[in-house]
Write a protein that holds these residues in place. Structure first.
Motif, short mmCIF file in Angstrom:
data_model
loop_
_atom_site.label_atom_id
_atom_site.label_comp_id
_atom_site.label_asym_id
_atom_site.label_seq_id
_atom_site.Cartn_x
_atom_site.Cartn_y
_atom_site.Cartn_z
N CYS A 1 36.07 35.35 32.47
CA CYS A 1 37.01 34.58 31.65
C CYS A 1 38.47 34.82 32.48
O CYS A 1 38.66 35.86 33.55
N GLU A 2 39.43 33.99 32.21
CA GLU A 2 40.53 33.96 33.03
C GLU A 2 41.42 35.46 32.80
O GLU A 2 41.96 35.84 33.70
N THR A 3 41.36 36.02 31.90
CA THR A 3 41.87 37.21 31.49
C THR A 3 41.28 38.48 32.36
O THR A 3 41.98 39.17 33.00
N CYS A 4 39.86 38.39 32.51
CA CYS A 4 39.34 39.47 33.15
C CYS A 4 39.53 39.27 34.81
O CYS A 4 39.90 40.04 35.75
N GLU A 5 39.61 38.02 35.05
CA GLU A 5 39.92 37.49 36.59
C GLU A 5 41.21 38.15 36.81
O GLU A 5 41.65 38.34 37.95
N ALA A 6 42.15 37.83 35.92
CA ALA A 6 43.69 37.94 36.19
C ALA A 6 43.75 39.43 36.14
O ALA A 6 44.33 40.06 37.03
N ALA A 7 43.14 40.26 35.50
CA ALA A 7 43.20 41.53 35.66
C ALA A 7 42.66 42.19 36.94
O ALA A 7 43.49 43.02 37.62
N ARG A 8 41.51 41.65 37.31
CA ARG A 8 41.23 42.12 38.58
C ARG A 8 42.06 41.82 39.69
O ARG A 8 42.39 42.27 40.67
#
Ligand SMILES: [Zn+2]
Ligand SMILES: [Zn+2]
Ligand SMILES: [Zn+2]
Length: 274
Positions: free
Chosen positions: A21-28
């Motif tokens: 998801c965009e949130t998990c991708e942004a965190a990475r």
């Protein structure tokens, strides 16, 4: 009192395993994370450290943030993300006192203290002290009080930590709906720092089978389902308790990416001196 937020995520953490998801991708991409819940509280006067909850990420958190191993701990409730890291102290700590409620949970037939002692009977370093909710205990130079909160179906507790010498006060909501009893609120009131469960934003309640509860005057739910506060509920609690400063934790990756890293949502590794 030096407070380090070792784990600010919900039970799957952010990023979540296997999630794009965009949130998990942004965190990475940004090198941010929310591992499972744990708060490290150091008393610089006595050179002791108190740990609130034993995250399954215990080993990683202590290596990452380079904080002192705990002299004592508190277990708020027996969910996996708060307790299952306790085994990490095996062959690492020579002694550890853990405080947990002695109140029998009708759901499990045991108190949190009894469950901890039973599940970790093999830890010779461990000494479990059953506490009476709302009665302070003295540890690591602090007065520590467990207060009942609402996290059905299990009993769960928030925590107030005060240093009598300096007047510093930290309040932690624990995993809870907005319906924290008045007696507990009276103990948590007026903290220098409030750490509050804010699992999702209120608009996400439409995705919960049970919806939201404890709506405010504008109809905004302050509880997500039955067990956790919404972001709006946690902020309302901060207002009710007259908190000087607030960090929102236990945040899920369901926060839309444009909201997930906005103030006052915490990320791992934040440190506060009270
Ligand atoms: Zn995700
Ligand atoms: Zn929980
Ligand atoms: Zn939890």
């Amino acid at each position: 009192m030096r407070v380090t937020l070792l784990g600010t995520g919900d039970t799957t953490g952010t990023p979540t395993v296997g999630c794009d998801c965009e949130t998990c991708e942004a965190a990475r991409e940004r090198g941010l994370e929310r591992t499972r819940f744990s708060i490290h509280v150091e008393n610089e006067r006595t050179d002791e450290a108190l740990l609130i909850d034993f995250s399954p990420d215990f080993r990683y958190q202590f290596l990452r943030d380079d904080v002192a191993p705990p002299d004592a701990g508190v277990v708020t409730h027996v969910h996996f993300d708060h307790l299952d890291g306790l085994g990490n102290v095996f062959r690492v700590l020579d002694s550890l006192t853990v405080y947990a409620s002695g109140e029998t949970d009708p759901q499990t037939g045991q108190s949190v203290a009894e469950t901890v002692a039973e599940d970790y009977h093999y830890l010779s370093a461990l000494e479990v002290h059953a506490t009476t909710p709302l009665d302070p205990v003295r540890t690591c130079g602090f007065d520590v009080t467990l207060v009942p909160v609402e996290h059905p179906p299990l009993l769960c507790y928030g925590v107030a930590i005060e240093d009598r010498e300096t007047g510093a006060k930290l309040s932690i909501s624990g995993d809870t709906s907005y319906a924290i009893p008045d007696q507990s609120r009276e103990v948590l009131v007026d903290p220098d720092l409030l750490i509050a469960d804010a699992i999702v934003p209120a608009h996400f309640c439409e995705y919960h089978p049970a919806g939201g509860r404890h709506e405010d005057a504008d109809g905004v739910p302050r509880t997500f389902g039955h067990k956790h506060m919404t972001r709006e509920g946690a902020l309302a609690l901060a207002d009710d308790l007259n908190a000087d400063r607030t960090r929102l934790v236990h945040a899920a990756h369901y926060y839309p990416v444009e909201e997930a890293f906005e103030e006052p949502l915490a990320v791992d590794g934040e440190e506060y001196v009270l």
